[in-house]
Write a protein that holds these residues in place. Structure first.
Motif, PDB file in Angstrom:
ATOM      1  N   ILE A  58     -35.264 -19.558  15.886  1.00 47.58           N
ATOM      2  CA  ILE A  58     -36.460 -19.828  16.697  1.00 47.58           C
ATOM      3  C   ILE A  58     -36.263 -21.089  17.546  1.00 47.58           C
ATOM      4  N   LEU A  59     -35.637 -22.112  16.973  1.00 44.89           N
ATOM      5  CA  LEU A  59     -35.502 -23.408  17.646  1.00 44.89           C
ATOM      6  C   LEU A  59     -34.484 -23.423  18.784  1.00 44.89           C
ATOM      7  N   ARG A  60     -33.425 -22.635  18.660  1.00 46.39           N
ATOM      8  CA  ARG A  60     -32.368 -22.672  19.675  1.00 46.39           C
ATOM      9  C   ARG A  60     -32.940 -22.321  21.038  1.00 46.39           C
ATOM     10  N   ASP A  61     -32.804 -23.260  21.979  1.00 48.75           N
ATOM     11  CA  ASP A  61     -33.379 -23.061  23.314  1.00 48.75           C
ATOM     12  C   ASP A  61     -32.350 -23.157  24.440  1.00 48.75           C
ATOM     13  N   GLY A  62     -31.087 -23.349  24.089  1.00 45.57           N
ATOM     14  CA  GLY A  62     -30.046 -23.419  25.112  1.00 45.57           C
ATOM     15  C   GLY A  62     -29.961 -24.748  25.831  1.00 45.57           C
ATOM     16  N   ASP A  63     -30.748 -25.726  25.412  1.00 44.40           N
ATOM     17  CA  ASP A  63     -30.725 -27.049  26.049  1.00 44.40           C
ATOM     18  C   ASP A  63     -30.831 -28.167  25.009  1.00 44.40           C
ATOM     19  N   GLN A  64     -31.964 -28.215  24.302  1.00 41.36           N
ATOM     20  CA  GLN A  64     -32.179 -29.288  23.335  1.00 41.36           C
ATOM     21  C   GLN A  64     -31.586 -28.959  21.967  1.00 41.36           C
ATOM     22  N   ILE A  65     -31.661 -27.692  21.580  1.00 35.68           N
ATOM     23  CA  ILE A  65     -31.139 -27.257  20.290  1.00 35.68           C
ATOM     24  C   ILE A  65     -30.230 -26.066  20.531  1.00 35.68           C
ATOM     25  N   LEU A  66     -28.985 -26.204  20.055  1.00 33.97           N
ATOM     26  CA  LEU A  66     -27.934 -25.239  20.352  1.00 33.97           C
ATOM     27  C   LEU A  66     -27.286 -24.739  19.065  1.00 33.97           C
ATOM     28  N   PRO A  67     -26.530 -23.624  19.146  1.00 33.96           N
ATOM     29  CA  PRO A  67     -25.757 -23.215  17.976  1.00 33.96           C
ATOM     30  C   PRO A  67     -24.806 -24.362  17.596  1.00 33.96           C
ATOM     31  N   ALA A  68     -24.615 -24.571  16.329  1.00 31.57           N
ATOM     32  CA  ALA A  68     -23.831 -25.717  15.872  1.00 31.57           C
ATOM     33  C   ALA A  68     -22.395 -25.682  16.375  1.00 31.57           C
ATOM     34  N   LEU A 102     -27.015 -30.585  12.302  1.00 28.36           N
ATOM     35  CA  LEU A 102     -27.915 -30.644  11.160  1.00 28.36           C
ATOM     36  C   LEU A 102     -28.028 -29.282  10.493  1.00 28.36           C
ATOM     37  N   LYS A 103     -28.173 -29.277   9.178  1.00 23.61           N
ATOM     38  CA  LYS A 103     -28.399 -28.019   8.451  1.00 23.61           C
ATOM     39  C   LYS A 103     -29.828 -27.575   8.739  1.00 23.61           C
ATOM     40  N   CYS A 104     -30.005 -26.251   8.818  1.00 24.20           N
ATOM     41  CA  CYS A 104     -31.312 -25.708   9.165  1.00 24.20           C
ATOM     42  C   CYS A 104     -31.456 -24.335   8.518  1.00 24.20           C
ATOM     43  N   LYS A 105     -32.664 -23.962   8.179  1.00 26.53           N
ATOM     44  CA  LYS A 105     -32.896 -22.612   7.662  1.00 26.53           C
ATOM     45  C   LYS A 105     -32.565 -21.625   8.766  1.00 26.53           C
ATOM     46  N   GLY A 110     -20.176 -30.505  27.291  1.00 26.34           N
ATOM     47  CA  GLY A 110     -21.249 -29.515  27.381  1.00 26.34           C
ATOM     48  C   GLY A 110     -20.755 -28.090  27.510  1.00 26.34           C
ATOM     49  N   GLY A 111     -19.620 -27.896  28.165  1.00 29.83           N
ATOM     50  CA  GLY A 111     -19.055 -26.560  28.313  1.00 29.83           C
ATOM     51  C   GLY A 111     -18.707 -25.920  26.980  1.00 29.83           C
ATOM     52  N   LYS A 112     -18.306 -26.746  26.001  1.00 34.30           N
ATOM     53  CA  LYS A 112     -17.955 -26.231  24.671  1.00 34.30           C
ATOM     54  C   LYS A 112     -19.202 -25.762  23.908  1.00 34.30           C
ATOM     55  N   LEU A 113     -20.353 -26.177  24.402  1.00 32.40           N
ATOM     56  CA  LEU A 113     -21.618 -25.785  23.773  1.00 32.40           C
ATOM     57  C   LEU A 113     -22.294 -24.649  24.534  1.00 32.40           C
TER      58      LEU A 113
END
Length: 119
Positions: A75-85, A66-69, A50-53
């Motif tokens: 908009i989706l990145r929330d720091g918990d469920q969806i993170l920078p790849a 996953l690839k994403c627009k 988790g620290g690496k994320l």
């Protein structure tokens, strides 16, 4: 309830006919899912600290890249469920934290989008 990893692998296999390929000898826990025709990756499953994320806890998490627009990813990145790849282009890819409380339906929608974007 089925573990997230098993649910994701099953969903991808049933809907897209893709099986997780173990292509990294040093990291057999990483599974790459790709299109049968063009061989492009549309999903990558891995375990990451988790620290690496950028998360405060250092526990091992199951993630799905996953690839994403780009505009949707922002908009989706929330720091918990969806993170920078993790280990991917952070503008065009996201890491879905399967160890979080993310809804299975949302994960499936994001898998479908990634599949379409890499077609």
């Amino acid at each position: 309830m089925m573990p997230a990893r098993k649910r994701v692998f099953s969903y991808i296999g049933e809907k897209f006919g893709a099986q997780g390929e173990r292509i990294f000898d040093k990291h057999p826990e990483i599974a790459v899912f790709r299109h049968a025709k063009n061989q492009k990756w549309f999903a990558v499953f891995m375990r990451v600290d988790g620290g690496k994320l950028g998360l405060k806890n250092g526990e091992s998490l199951e993630i799905l890249n996953l690839k994403c627009k780009p505009d949707l990813a922002a908009i989706l990145r929330d720091g918990d469920q969806i993170l920078p790849a993790y280990h991917m282009n952070k503008k065009h890819w996201i890491s879905v934290n399967l160890s979080s409380k993310i809804a299975p339906g949302q994960v499936e929608d994001l898998i479908d989008l990634s599949f379409e974007l890499t077609r």
